[in-house]
Design a protein around this motif. Structure first.
Motif, mmCIF file in Angstrom:
data_model
loop_
_atom_site.group_PDB
_atom_site.id
_atom_site.type_symbol
_atom_site.label_atom_id
_atom_site.label_comp_id
_atom_site.label_asym_id
_atom_site.label_seq_id
_atom_site.Cartn_x
_atom_site.Cartn_y
_atom_site.Cartn_z
ATOM 1 N N LYS A 174 0.686 -1.105 -0.011
ATOM 2 C CA LYS A 174 0.145 -0.130 0.220
ATOM 3 C C LYS A 174 0.951 1.180 -0.002
ATOM 4 O O LYS A 174 0.739 2.175 -0.806
ATOM 5 N N ASP A 180 -3.352 -2.037 -3.275
ATOM 6 C CA ASP A 180 -4.460 -2.404 -2.303
ATOM 7 C C ASP A 180 -4.627 -4.092 -2.107
ATOM 8 O O ASP A 180 -5.196 -4.622 -3.135
ATOM 9 N N VAL A 181 -4.502 -4.391 -1.318
ATOM 10 C CA VAL A 181 -4.815 -5.852 -0.807
ATOM 11 C C VAL A 181 -5.558 -6.060 0.418
ATOM 12 O O VAL A 181 -5.189 -5.343 1.245
ATOM 13 N N ALA A 182 -6.860 -6.842 0.198
ATOM 14 C CA ALA A 182 -7.552 -7.010 1.315
ATOM 15 C C ALA A 182 -7.100 -7.198 2.528
ATOM 16 O O ALA A 182 -5.994 -8.038 2.580
ATOM 17 N N LYS A 183 -7.259 -6.545 3.555
ATOM 18 C CA LYS A 183 -6.759 -6.601 5.021
ATOM 19 C C LYS A 183 -6.942 -8.110 5.307
ATOM 20 O O LYS A 183 -7.984 -8.670 5.057
ATOM 21 N N SER A 185 -5.339 -10.735 4.536
ATOM 22 C CA SER A 185 -5.296 -11.672 3.619
ATOM 23 C C SER A 185 -3.994 -12.292 3.793
ATOM 24 O O SER A 185 -3.422 -12.149 4.272
#
Ligand code: NAP
Length: 409
Positions: A174, A180-183, A185
């Motif tokens: 980020k 953006d990578v989903a929280k 993950s």
């Protein structure tokens, strides 16, 4: 019993193996069905060598430990001593080893391949006449899969969802790259290098040239993973041009009909996207010969191809590097059959055939192939083949090994 002077296999100049008449070959028995299939394979290998070479040649087996038994006895699944012994003896053979899913230790098989730099997993897929198969024409399948063995998602760089490492990578992506990578993950990394891709493809092309196969197909998922799988394809074409320019032609260049390319004695280099390749090997298996592919694709594809010629019980394999080679069955430990003397030992026996070929003991290798062929055509098979061959006689693992031994020579 004659007094046998055992020796080590060594590698001479230009990578040529020097094999004494009585080489020491380390073996790992394996977990689950490993002890059953190894007992059968060892007897067949010894009997074939004795039947072809008499007292002139004999393998001196040296047990080395890995897997569950090694863990119980030494608290380590892959002791350093095992790795060193295999390095010292250049050629080894192993049964399957257990890897727990989603927890615990990393795969011992993967560690072994990485630590010994056994960068090419070589799996020939060829139909043995008489074996039951879901295909109408299984005899059209004659492929050799070269699977890259040291990197890709198999490198084992991954972190659990919510772990400190996964959160740190997500924050880095980020903050530094704006991705953006989903929280929460889970994170896995897929490294693929030019060096590892090129040496794998080079070995596959050399194999096709040495064994008279008309094509090498680079199988990748480069339409989606452009900088890993797509690069594998580009590096593959690059090494084909640079190292084999006079001996290959490229399907993409057009011009020649496929038959003309074959008659020129040159190997045709082509590429296919992995998902499409799964339908190609079912619908047009005769159009494919040597396949070079990254680690995960190769894992999936070689099991699917094994099913086309009779299942995992029949599929041999080898892990080959520049300084040593470890031969192993394609299948795993099949825990439900462990200790039941039931599993098919053919996969490990045929891996032993590959080992004998690698050592240059080709007469013994051919004798075993012919004896397996005879046993199967007489309807003498283990449970896995018997359940699809109505007129066959189901044999235990050890009985099948005996049937093969009785048909040697
Ligand atoms: P598996 O052990 O290969 O067994 C899956 C099924 O394939 C068996 O239940 C059996 O089918 C058939 N099969 C496998 N070997 C056979 C043989 N010699 N003769 C006849 N049939 C055979 O796969 P898995 O259950 O997914 O994996 C079990 C463990 O093995 C895992 O820990 C895995 O990590 C490990 N593994 C190790 C290696 C290796 O050491 N190189 C490779 C793959 C998996 P039916 O039940 O239909 O009879």
């Amino acid at each position: 019993m004659p007094n046998i002077d055992t020796q080590r296999i060594t590698i001479g100049p230009e990578g040529i193996l020097r094999v004494p008449d009585n080489p020491i070959v380390p073996f790992i028995e394996g977990d689950g069905i490993g002890p059953d299939v190894w007992a059968g394979a060892r007897r067949v290998l010894d009997a074939a060598v004795a039947s072809v070479y008499g007292d002139q040649r004999r393998i001196k087996w040296l047990e080395v430990m890995a897997g569950e038994r090694a863990y119980r006895e030494t608290n380590e699944s892959l002791p350093e001593e095992t790795l060193q012994t295999i390095k010292d003896h250049v050629v080894a053979i192993k049964g399957p080893l257990t890897t727990p899913v989603g927890k615990g230790i990393r795969s011992v098989n993967v560690s072994l391949r990485q630590r010994l730099d056994l960068y090419a997993c070589v799996r020939p897929i060829r139909y043995i006449k008489g074996v039951s198969s879901p295909m109408r024409h299984p005899e059209r399948v004659n492929m050799v899969v070269f699977r890259e063995n040291t990197e890709d998602v198999y490198a084992g760089i991954e972190w659990e969802a919510g772990s400190r490492e996964a959160e740190a990578v997500i924050a880095f992506l980020k903050e530094s790259i704006g991705v953006d990578v989903a929280k929460e993950s889970a994170i896995g990394i897929k490294p693929m290098s030019r060096k590892a891709s090129r040496r794998l493809v080079a070995r596959a092309i050399q194999y096709a040239l040495d064994h008279g196969f008309p094509s090498v197909t680079l199988v990748h998922k480069g339409n989606i993973m452009k900088y890993t799988e797509g690069a594998f394809m580009s590096w593959g074409y690059e090494v084909a041009r640079e190292m084999f320019g006079d001996h290959v032609v490229f399907e993409s260049d057009g011009g020649l009909e496929p038959e003309e390319k074959v008659s020129s004695g040159k190997v045709v280099i082509k590429d296919r996207i992995a998902d499409m390749m799964f339908q190609q090997v079912l619908l047009r298996p005769e159009a494919y010969h040597v396949i070079a592919t990254p680690n995960l694709n190769g894992d999936y594809l070689s099991d699917a191809l094994a099913a086309q010629v009779g299942g995992l019980g029949m599929a041999p394999g080898a892990n080959i590097g520049d300084s040593c080679a470890v031969f192993e069955a394609t299948h795993g430990t099949a825990p439900k059959y462990a200790g039941k003397n039931k599993a098919n030992p053919s996969s490990l026996i045929l891996s032993g055939v590959m080992m004998l070929q690698h050592m240059g003991w080709t007469e013994a290798a051919s004798a075993i192939e012919q004896a397996i062929q005879k046993s199967i055509s007489h309807g003498l098979v283990t449970y896995d083949l018997a359940r699809q061959m109505p007129d066959s006689q189901e044999l235990k693992c050890s009985e099948f090994a005996q049937a093969v031994i009785e048909r040697l020579g």
